[in-house]
Write a protein that holds these residues in place. Structure first.
Motif, PDB file in Angstrom:
ATOM      1  N   GLU A 114       3.724   1.640   5.928  1.00 41.28           N
ATOM      2  CA  GLU A 114       4.368   2.753   5.231  1.00 41.28           C
ATOM      3  C   GLU A 114       3.294   3.808   5.032  1.00 41.28           C
ATOM      4  OE1 GLU A 114       6.777   4.121   1.216  1.00 41.28           O
ATOM      5  OE2 GLU A 114       5.993   2.079   1.301  1.00 41.28           O
ATOM      6  N   VAL A 129       3.265   6.771   0.439  1.00 41.86           N
ATOM      7  CA  VAL A 129       3.968   5.683  -0.243  1.00 41.86           C
ATOM      8  C   VAL A 129       4.666   6.010  -1.547  1.00 41.86           C
ATOM      9  CG1 VAL A 129       2.581   3.864   0.774  1.00 41.86           C
ATOM     10  CG2 VAL A 129       1.816   4.922  -1.324  1.00 41.86           C
ATOM     11  N   GLY A 158       5.486   2.988  -3.611  1.00 43.59           N
ATOM     12  CA  GLY A 158       5.474   1.737  -2.857  1.00 43.59           C
ATOM     13  C   GLY A 158       6.804   1.031  -2.725  1.00 43.59           C
ATOM     14  N   THR A 167       7.641  -0.251   0.762  1.00 44.71           N
ATOM     15  CA  THR A 167       6.792  -1.399   1.092  1.00 44.71           C
ATOM     16  C   THR A 167       7.310  -2.658   0.403  1.00 44.71           C
ATOM     17  OG1 THR A 167       4.868   0.022   1.364  1.00 44.71           O
ATOM     18  CG2 THR A 167       4.442  -2.309   0.971  1.00 44.71           C
ATOM     19  N   ILE A 201       2.183  -5.962   6.131  1.00 45.34           N
ATOM     20  CA  ILE A 201       2.622  -4.596   5.856  1.00 45.34           C
ATOM     21  C   ILE A 201       1.427  -3.842   5.295  1.00 45.34           C
ATOM     22  CG2 ILE A 201       4.190  -3.107   4.573  1.00 45.34           C
ATOM     23  CD1 ILE A 201       6.131  -5.483   4.437  1.00 45.34           C
ATOM     24  N   VAL A 248      -0.241  -0.200   3.870  1.00 45.82           N
ATOM     25  CA  VAL A 248       0.169   0.953   3.070  1.00 45.82           C
ATOM     26  C   VAL A 248      -0.925   2.003   3.174  1.00 45.82           C
ATOM     27  CG1 VAL A 248       0.842   1.699   0.756  1.00 45.82           C
ATOM     28  CG2 VAL A 248       1.356  -0.626   1.503  1.00 45.82           C
TER      29      VAL A 248
END
Length: 102
Positions: A47, A50, A53, A56, A73, A75
């Motif tokens: 991602e 963000v 978040g 995510t 994943i 960020v």
């Protein structure tokens, strides 16, 4: 009040939200993650930009719900917000502005 996809959301709720994505965008994200997995596309997820978040967290929940343990994943964020756009002005100079233009 913001309404869409059969949902109504108070703006006070949005200030507390983990994501600025709409229900439709979250649904699209889920479909994309599921397609990547279904088609056996290798690699991890990221991602970029963000906010708080939420996307995510959502992607991680999708992977957990499907029992996927071999994907990561990442960020990434500048923590500086969206940069101002730049447009040409007279004399070959460039100025920053707060609207995006083509």
């Amino acid at each position: 009040v913001h309404s869409g996809f059969g949902l109504s959301v108070e703006f006070s709720t949005v200030r507390k939200a983990h994501t600025s994505l709409t229900f439709g965008s979250l649904t699209h994200l889920q479909l994309c993650v599921e397609r990547v997995l279904r088609e056996g596309i290798e690699g991890d997820f990221i991602e970029a930009g963000v906010f708080r978040g939420g996307a995510t967290i959502f992607m991680r929940a999708i992977l957990a719900a499907l029992g996927v343990k071999d994907r990561r994943i990442f960020v990434a964020d500048s923590f500086q917000g969206i940069p101002l756009s730049r447009r040409p002005v007279a004399g070959g100079l460039v100025e920053e502005c707060d609207t995006w233009e083509e």
